[in-house]
Scaffold this active site. Structure first.
Site, PDB file in Angstrom:
ATOM      1  N   GLU A  13       0.860  -1.184   0.000  1.00  0.00           N
ATOM      2  CA  GLU A  13       0.000   0.000   0.000  1.00  0.00           C
ATOM      3  C   GLU A  13       0.895   1.232   0.000  1.00  0.00           C
ATOM      4  OE1 GLU A  13      -2.777   0.443   3.272  1.00  0.00           O
ATOM      5  OE2 GLU A  13      -3.625   2.292   2.394  1.00  0.00           O
ATOM      6  N   GLU A  17      -6.060  -5.435   7.926  1.00  0.00           N
ATOM      7  CA  GLU A  17      -4.971  -4.522   8.291  1.00  0.00           C
ATOM      8  C   GLU A  17      -4.719  -4.580   9.792  1.00  0.00           C
ATOM      9  OE1 GLU A  17      -6.202  -0.688   6.646  1.00  0.00           O
ATOM     10  OE2 GLU A  17      -7.359  -0.293   8.440  1.00  0.00           O
TER      11      GLU A  17
HETATM   12  P1  C2E Z   1      -5.248   3.726   6.044  1.00  0.00           P
HETATM   13  O1  C2E Z   1      -5.478   3.818   4.566  1.00  0.00           O
HETATM   14  O2  C2E Z   1      -6.252   2.965   6.841  1.00  0.00           O
HETATM   15  O3  C2E Z   1      -3.792   3.146   6.204  1.00  0.00           O
HETATM   16  C1  C2E Z   1      -3.401   2.266   7.228  1.00  0.00           C
HETATM   17  C2  C2E Z   1      -2.706   3.013   8.342  1.00  0.00           C
HETATM   18  O4  C2E Z   1      -2.423   2.093   9.392  1.00  0.00           O
HETATM   19  C3  C2E Z   1      -1.345   3.588   7.927  1.00  0.00           C
HETATM   20  O5  C2E Z   1      -1.162   4.790   8.693  1.00  0.00           O
HETATM   21  C4  C2E Z   1      -0.377   2.511   8.392  1.00  0.00           C
HETATM   22  O6  C2E Z   1       0.934   2.982   8.608  1.00  0.00           O
HETATM   23  C5  C2E Z   1      -1.038   2.078   9.673  1.00  0.00           C
HETATM   24  N1  C2E Z   1      -0.668   0.704  10.025  1.00  0.00           N
HETATM   25  C6  C2E Z   1      -0.308  -0.291   9.190  1.00  0.00           C
HETATM   26  N2  C2E Z   1      -0.083  -1.445   9.856  1.00  0.00           N
HETATM   27  C7  C2E Z   1      -0.303  -1.176  11.153  1.00  0.00           C
HETATM   28  C8  C2E Z   1      -0.228  -1.984  12.352  1.00  0.00           C
HETATM   29  O7  C2E Z   1       0.085  -3.167  12.337  1.00  0.00           O
HETATM   30  N3  C2E Z   1      -0.537  -1.367  13.515  1.00  0.00           N
HETATM   31  C9  C2E Z   1      -0.880  -0.041  13.583  1.00  0.00           C
HETATM   32  N4  C2E Z   1      -1.154   0.476  14.764  1.00  0.00           N
HETATM   33  N5  C2E Z   1      -0.975   0.746  12.471  1.00  0.00           N
HETATM   34  C10 C2E Z   1      -0.687   0.181  11.271  1.00  0.00           C
HETATM   35  P2  C2E Z   1      -0.617   6.119   8.011  1.00  0.00           P
HETATM   36  O8  C2E Z   1       0.434   5.796   6.992  1.00  0.00           O
HETATM   37  O9  C2E Z   1      -0.287   7.058   9.096  1.00  0.00           O
HETATM   38  O10 C2E Z   1      -1.886   6.645   7.200  1.00  0.00           O
HETATM   39  C11 C2E Z   1      -3.014   7.112   7.887  1.00  0.00           C
HETATM   40  C12 C2E Z   1      -4.160   7.365   6.949  1.00  0.00           C
HETATM   41  O11 C2E Z   1      -3.888   8.476   6.086  1.00  0.00           O
HETATM   42  C13 C2E Z   1      -4.439   6.201   5.998  1.00  0.00           C
HETATM   43  O12 C2E Z   1      -5.172   5.224   6.681  1.00  0.00           O
HETATM   44  C14 C2E Z   1      -5.234   6.900   4.908  1.00  0.00           C
HETATM   45  O13 C2E Z   1      -6.573   7.031   5.274  1.00  0.00           O
HETATM   46  C15 C2E Z   1      -4.586   8.268   4.882  1.00  0.00           C
HETATM   47  N6  C2E Z   1      -3.649   8.340   3.748  1.00  0.00           N
HETATM   48  C16 C2E Z   1      -2.359   7.954   3.681  1.00  0.00           C
HETATM   49  N7  C2E Z   1      -1.835   8.209   2.455  1.00  0.00           N
HETATM   50  C17 C2E Z   1      -2.841   8.752   1.718  1.00  0.00           C
HETATM   51  C18 C2E Z   1      -2.940   9.251   0.363  1.00  0.00           C
HETATM   52  O14 C2E Z   1      -2.001   9.203  -0.456  1.00  0.00           O
HETATM   53  N8  C2E Z   1      -4.160   9.763  -0.008  1.00  0.00           N
HETATM   54  C19 C2E Z   1      -5.229   9.811   0.829  1.00  0.00           C
HETATM   55  N9  C2E Z   1      -6.371  10.330   0.379  1.00  0.00           N
HETATM   56  N10 C2E Z   1      -5.162   9.370   2.096  1.00  0.00           N
HETATM   57  C20 C2E Z   1      -3.987   8.832   2.541  1.00  0.00           C
HETATM   58 CA    CA Z   2      -5.818   2.519   2.933  1.00  0.00          CA
HETATM   59 CA    CA Z   3      -7.463   1.158   6.213  1.00  0.00          CA
HETATM   60 CA    CA Z   4      -7.662   3.934   8.535  1.00  0.00          CA
END
Ligand code: C2E
Ligand code: CA
Ligand code: CA
Ligand code: CA
Length: 278
Positions: free
Chosen positions: A58, A235
Site C-alpha cells: 500500500e 490490516e
Molecule cells: P489507512 O489507509 O487505513 O492506512 C493504514 C494506516 O495504518 C497507515 O497509517 C499505516 O501505517 C497504519 N498501520 C499499518 N499497519 C499497522 C499496524 O500493524 N498497527 C498499527 N497500529 N498501524 C498500522 P498512516 O500511513 O499514518 O496513514 C493514515 C491514513 O492516512 C491512511 O489510513 C489513509 O486514510 C490516509 N492516507 C495515507 N496516504 C494517503 C494518500 O495518499 N491519499 C489519501 N487520500 N489518504 C492517505
Molecule cells: Ca488505505
Molecule cells: Ca485502512
Molecule cells: Ca484507517
C-alpha cells in the site's frame, strides 16, 4: 451576519487540530510543498496468507519536510482536502507509485500496489480518466493497481463518485473498500459499486484477537466478502496470533507491523526479502 459567517469560516479548525502539538501547516506551505515535490509514498507490504509471500503493497503518503522531518498523513491529508489540494497530492502519489513500480519491475519484481483516494476527489468528473492517464503514460497495467476508498454514506448520493469508480473498475483497476466495518456499511453500496476487495479495519482485527465474541464479527465480514466474491485483506496484523486467527478464518491477505512497516521505495525490496526469507 455575513461578516460573522466569514469570521467563523476562517477560524474554524479541522477536527484533528487539537491532536497535534506542531503548528498546523498553512495553505501556502502545502502549496509550496507540492511545488517542491516534498510528498512521497512509503510502501507497506502485504502478505498472502495462503503462501506466506509478499504479494503487494500500500502506498502511504509522507511529507518530507526540510525542517520538521517526516510528517505523517493525518497531519496534512485532512487539511489538503479542506483547501482543495488533495487531487494534486493524489496525482503526485500516483506518479511516484508508478515510478516505484517500474523500478522494482526492472529488478524483476512485480507487486500490486494500492493507492488511497479521497472521496472529495471522486466527485470531480473526469477524475478516473486523469488517474488512468498518469498510469497508462507510465505503462503500468491496470491489474497491478488497486484504489482504496473509505466507504461512506456520501458515496451513494454522488453520481460522479459512482461513475468514477465504475470507470476505474471497467478499465481493470482493483477497487477496495478501506476501513470496512468502521463507518457506514450497507449491502446496497457493496452491490452497487463494483468493488473487488474488502479491507477489514485494524480495530476489527485487534478486537477479534482479544475477545472471542468479536471473532464472530470478523468471521461474518469475511463470509460476506466470500459471498460477494471480493478479495479479503486484514490490516493491523501485529502478532503471530493475529496471523494464525486470520488464516483460520480464511482471510486472504494480511497487512501490518508483523509483516512490515511502511518503507521508502529504496528500502522496500530489502524489507520484502527479509520477510520472504524468514
Ligand atoms: P489507512 O489507509 O487505513 O492506512 C493504514 C494506516 O495504518 C497507515 O497509517 C499505516 O501505517 C497504519 N498501520 C499499518 N499497519 C499497522 C499496524 O500493524 N498497527 C498499527 N497500529 N498501524 C498500522 P498512516 O500511513 O499514518 O496513514 C493514515 C491514513 O492516512 C491512511 O489510513 C489513509 O486514510 C490516509 N492516507 C495515507 N496516504 C494517503 C494518500 O495518499 N491519499 C489519501 N487520500 N489518504 C492517505
Ligand atoms: Ca488505505
Ligand atoms: Ca485502512
Ligand atoms: Ca484507517
Amino acid at each position: 451576519g455575513d461578516l460573522l459567517n466569514r469570521f467563523t469560516q476562517r477560524h474554524r479548525q479541522p477536527a484533528h487540530a487539537s491532536r497535534s502539538t506542531s503548528p498546523e501547516p498553512t495553505m501556502n506551505e502545502l502549496l509550496e510543498a507540492l511545488a517542491l515535490d516534498q510528498f512521497v509514498p512509503y510502501f507497506q507490504p502485504k502478505a498472502d496468507l495462503l503462501t506466506g509471500a509478499i504479494s503487494s503493497a500500500e502506498a502511504l503518503a509522507r511529507w518530507r519536510h526540510p525542517v520538521r522531518g517526516l510528517i505523517p498523513p493525518d497531519s496534512f491529508i485532512p487539511l489538503m482536502e479542506h483547501h482543495g489540494l488533495i487531487d494534486q497530492l493524489t496525482e503526485q502519489i500516483v506518479a511516484k507509485t508508478a515510478f516505484a513500480w517500474r523500478k522494482w519491475d526492472s529488478e524483476g519484481k512485480r507487486y500490486e500496489i494500492s493507492i488511497n483516494l479521497s472521496l472529495s476527489s471522486l466527485s470531480n468528473p473526469g477524475y478516473a480518466a486523469r488517474l488512468s492517464s498518469i498510469l497508462e503514460g507510465n505503462d503500468i497495467a491496470p491489474s497491478y493497481i488497486v484504489f482504496e476508498v473509505t466507504e461512506s454514506a456520501a458515496m451513494s448520493d454522488l453520481p460522479h463518485s459512482l461513475e468514477n469508480l465504475a470507470r476505474l473498475r471497467m478499465k481493470g483497476y482493483g477497487l477496495s473498500i478501506d476501513d470496512y466495518g468502521t463507518g457506514y456499511s450497507s449491502m446496497q453500496q457493496l452491490i452497487r459499486i463494483p468493488f473487488s476487495e474488502l479491507k477489514m479495519d485494524r480495530s476489527f482485527v485487534t478486537a477479534a484477537c482479544k475477545d472471542n465474541a468479536q471473532v464472530l464479527v470478523l468471521a461474518s465480514s469475511l463470509a460476506l466478502a466470500r459471498e460477494l466474491r471480493l478479495r479479503s485483506v486484514a490490516e493491523g496484523v501485529e502478532t503471530a496470533a493475529d496471523w494464525r486467527l486470520l488464516r483460520r478464518l480464511e482471510c486472504r491477505y494480511a497487512q501490518g507491523y508483523l509483516i512490515g512497516k511502511p518503507m521508502p521505495q529504496s528500502d522496500f525490496l530489502d524489507g520484502v526479502a527479509l520477510w520472504d526469507a524468514a
